[in-house]
Write a protein that holds these residues in place. Structure first.
Motif, short mmCIF file in Angstrom:
data_model
loop_
_atom_site.label_atom_id
_atom_site.label_comp_id
_atom_site.label_asym_id
_atom_site.label_seq_id
_atom_site.Cartn_x
_atom_site.Cartn_y
_atom_site.Cartn_z
N GLU A 1 0.83 -1.19 0.00
CA GLU A 1 0.00 0.00 0.00
C GLU A 1 0.88 1.26 0.00
OE1 GLU A 1 -0.05 -1.47 4.37
OE2 GLU A 1 0.06 -2.31 2.35
N PRO A 2 0.43 2.35 -0.62
CA PRO A 2 1.24 3.58 -0.66
C PRO A 2 1.40 4.19 0.74
CG PRO A 2 -0.95 3.97 -1.55
CD PRO A 2 -0.85 2.50 -1.34
N TRP A 3 2.50 4.88 0.91
CA TRP A 3 2.78 5.56 2.18
C TRP A 3 2.47 7.04 2.05
CZ3 TRP A 3 7.18 3.76 5.80
CH2 TRP A 3 7.16 2.38 5.92
N VAL A 4 1.81 7.57 3.06
CA VAL A 4 1.55 9.01 3.15
C VAL A 4 2.47 9.56 4.23
CG1 VAL A 4 -0.14 10.79 3.69
CG2 VAL A 4 -0.84 8.76 2.38
N ILE A 5 3.38 10.44 3.83
CA ILE A 5 4.35 11.02 4.76
C ILE A 5 3.96 12.47 5.03
CG2 ILE A 5 6.79 11.36 5.21
CD1 ILE A 5 6.03 8.46 4.57
N PHE A 6 3.53 12.74 6.26
CA PHE A 6 3.10 14.11 6.58
C PHE A 6 4.19 14.85 7.34
CE2 PHE A 6 1.72 11.62 10.23
CZ PHE A 6 2.04 12.43 11.31
N ASN B 1 13.68 5.20 -6.56
CA ASN B 1 13.40 3.96 -7.28
C ASN B 1 12.51 4.28 -8.47
OD1 ASN B 1 12.55 1.46 -8.23
ND2 ASN B 1 12.30 0.59 -6.18
N PRO B 2 12.99 4.13 -9.70
CA PRO B 2 12.19 4.51 -10.87
C PRO B 2 10.88 3.74 -11.00
CG PRO B 2 14.49 4.13 -11.47
CD PRO B 2 14.33 3.65 -10.07
N SER B 3 10.79 2.58 -10.36
CA SER B 3 9.58 1.78 -10.46
C SER B 3 8.50 2.20 -9.48
CB SER B 3 9.90 0.29 -10.25
OG SER B 3 10.35 0.06 -8.93
N ARG B 4 8.83 3.13 -8.61
CA ARG B 4 7.87 3.59 -7.61
C ARG B 4 7.45 5.03 -7.91
NH1 ARG B 4 7.65 -0.93 -6.73
NH2 ARG B 4 5.57 -0.33 -7.43
N SER B 5 6.26 5.41 -7.47
CA SER B 5 5.71 6.74 -7.72
C SER B 5 5.90 7.63 -6.50
CB SER B 5 4.22 6.63 -8.06
OG SER B 5 4.01 5.87 -9.23
N VAL B 6 6.17 8.92 -6.76
CA VAL B 6 6.33 9.90 -5.69
C VAL B 6 5.47 11.12 -6.03
CG1 VAL B 6 7.90 11.45 -4.48
CG2 VAL B 6 8.65 9.15 -5.09
N ILE C 1 -3.91 2.83 2.84
CA ILE C 1 -2.71 3.65 2.87
C ILE C 1 -2.03 3.48 4.23
CG2 ILE C 1 -3.51 5.36 1.20
CD1 ILE C 1 -4.20 7.19 3.54
N ARG C 2 -0.73 3.70 4.25
CA ARG C 2 0.01 3.74 5.50
C ARG C 2 0.43 5.17 5.76
NH1 ARG C 2 4.48 -0.86 6.18
NH2 ARG C 2 4.39 0.06 8.27
N VAL C 3 0.27 5.62 6.98
CA VAL C 3 0.56 7.01 7.33
C VAL C 3 1.77 7.04 8.26
CG1 VAL C 3 -0.34 9.12 8.36
CG2 VAL C 3 -1.87 7.59 7.10
N LYS C 4 2.71 7.91 7.95
CA LYS C 4 3.94 8.00 8.74
C LYS C 4 4.38 9.45 8.84
CE LYS C 4 8.20 5.33 9.26
NZ LYS C 4 9.05 4.28 8.63
N ARG C 5 4.83 9.86 9.99
CA ARG C 5 5.30 11.24 10.13
C ARG C 5 6.71 11.36 9.56
NH1 ARG C 5 5.81 11.94 16.67
NH2 ARG C 5 7.64 10.62 17.02
N LEU D 1 15.40 6.51 4.13
CA LEU D 1 15.68 6.35 2.70
C LEU D 1 15.28 4.96 2.21
CD1 LEU D 1 19.09 8.21 2.21
CD2 LEU D 1 16.78 8.99 1.65
N ASP D 2 15.32 3.97 3.08
CA ASP D 2 14.85 2.64 2.68
C ASP D 2 13.37 2.69 2.33
OD1 ASP D 2 17.29 1.41 2.94
OD2 ASP D 2 16.96 0.84 5.04
N ASP D 3 12.61 3.49 3.09
CA ASP D 3 11.20 3.66 2.76
C ASP D 3 11.04 4.25 1.37
OD1 ASP D 3 10.54 2.78 5.32
OD2 ASP D 3 10.58 4.81 6.14
N ALA D 4 11.92 5.22 1.02
CA ALA D 4 11.83 5.89 -0.27
C ALA D 4 12.13 4.94 -1.42
CB ALA D 4 12.78 7.08 -0.30
N LYS D 5 12.98 3.95 -1.17
CA LYS D 5 13.39 3.05 -2.25
C LYS D 5 12.36 1.95 -2.51
CE LYS D 5 18.31 3.68 -1.21
NZ LYS D 5 19.55 3.02 -0.69
N ASN D 6 11.55 1.64 -1.52
CA ASN D 6 10.72 0.43 -1.62
C ASN D 6 9.23 0.68 -1.69
OD1 ASN D 6 13.12 -1.15 -1.34
ND2 ASN D 6 13.02 -0.88 0.89
#
Length: 388
Positions: free
Chosen positions: A166-171, A315-320, A224-228, A234-239
């Motif tokens: 599931e996508p992560w929401v970083i607030f 990670n080019p395969s992931r959306s930001v 969705i997963r919510v994280k502050r 950076l591992d979160d950003a890659k995966n």
């Protein structure tokens, strides 16, 4: 009001309504309407709930679908009527006891007005029920159709629905120093190195933004997963597919990953607005502003600017996706812009994306109007999109 609420829930399933919207669009209140000072909408909603209850306790008992306005929300809900429930379950429903106050003598003109309003309400409810009943008969899966997400949602959010997780929401949750009872300020590493950092606060706009995103993804049958931001790695950003809420000034994790290239957040270096956050239009085109800022801090906030950007991640395969304003109100407006069908369709049109088309990387700058701490209108100022 009933007609407006019904049209909204059919045109924008799963999208909440604000008191401000109803006041200005239904009852003609001025743009400076403040729901904290004027309870008119809440009063009218209470009257509508009462009228609906009276209708279904009398001539509407046999309606196949009942309309309800639950307390605490302005979004109508629908469920099978008493007759339908008996037919579907093959048994009798428990008798509902409706207590009514003794009839009082009422002036004739007032009684006529009540009768007329009741008839109009009955006609409106019956028409709405007939429309929903026709939809149900036309589609055997109509029980989920009411909550089906608009086509624009599927087009825009498609890349966030197909990942393995599931996508992560970083607030954003900026670092503060001080105490809530005595006053707090932003943490300054140059002078506050030995001061305790408070990093568990976020803005009102971020809170409401998370709610908006949760509602949209629920309509798309995705969690969705919510994280502050302070706990983001950076591992979160890659995966993972990521949705960032808040500007780099407060969502500091944005400084560690590729960000926007066309509309960039920067602090004003000098002058009367020194230290304020602005958005710089790197390649400003004719008629576009080169720098934009929210209203000055010593004045009421009446305007803000925000960025909506789908960018390349680590990670080019992931959306930001970045949804960020120069203030918390701008951030809220940016999220609402991509969570409302009408504004989302406008954005897709500016990006030349069809319903079946592919959404490429883009950046959009929007201007936000604010009234009494509430975003009340947003419009696109400039758009940049990746060439095919």
């Amino acid at each position: 009001m009933l007609r407006y609420l019904a049209k909204h829930v059919l045109d924008h399933p799963g999208v909440s309504l604000k008191e401000y919207q109803i006041a200005t669009e239904v009852f003609g209140r001025q743009p400076d309407f403040d729901p904290q000072l004027d309870s008119m909408v809440r009063v009218q909603a209470g009257r509508l709930r009462t009228k609906l209850a009276e209708y279904y306790a009398s001539e509407g008992t046999a309606d196949p679908i009942w309309v309800e306005l639950p307390k605490g929300t302005y979004v109508l809900s629908f469920h099978p009527g008493a007759t339908s429930a008996v037919r579907n379950h093959g048994g009798a429903l428990g008798e509902a006891r409706h207590e009514s106050a003794p009839l009082q003598q009422t002036p004739r003109n007032w009684m006529i007005s009540v009768v007329v309003l009741s008839v109009l309400l009955a006609v409106a409810v019956a028409g709405l029920a007939a429309l929903l009943f026709a939809r149900k008969n036309a589609n055997p899966e109509a029980s989920t159709e009411i909550h089906a997400a608009p086509a624009a949602f599927h087009t825009f959010w498609k890349s966030f629905l197909t990942g393995p997780e599931e996508p992560w929401v970083i607030f954003s949750n900026a670092a503060f120093t001080g105490r809530p009872d005595r006053g707090m300020r932003y943490y300054d590493p140059a002078t506050d190195s030995k001061t305790q950092i408070l990093d568990h606060y976020t803005g009102v706009g971020e809170v409401l933004a998370v709610h908006e995103l949760d509602t949209v993804f629920a309509s798309l049958h995705q969690r969705i997963r919510v994280k502050r931001g302070s706990l983001f790695s950076l591992d979160d950003a890659k995966n993972n597919d990521l949705i960032f809420i808040g500007s780099p000034s407060e969502n500091l994790t944005l400084l560690d990953i590729p960000g926007t290239q066309e509309f960039v957040f920067k602090q004003v270096p000098a002058g009367p607005r020194a230290g304020n956050m602005e958005i710089v239009n790197i390649h400003a085109q004719s008629g576009e502003p080169k720098e934009v800022l929210a209203s000055p801090a010593n004045q009421p906030l009446v305007e803000d600017y925000a960025v909506i950007a789908l960018v390349k991640g680590l990670n080019p395969s992931r959306s930001v996706l970045i949804l960020a304003g120069t203030t918390t109100m701008g951030t809220q407006a940016a999220v609402e812009y991509v969570c409302r069908e009408n504004s989302l369709e406008q954005l897709l049109q500016r990006l030349a994306v069809t319903r079946s088309g592919e959404l490429r990387y883009f950046e959009a700058l929007i201007h936000v109007k604010v009234a009494r701490g509430v975003p009340v209108g947003s419009e696109i100022v400039a758009v940049r999109r990746e060439s095919s």
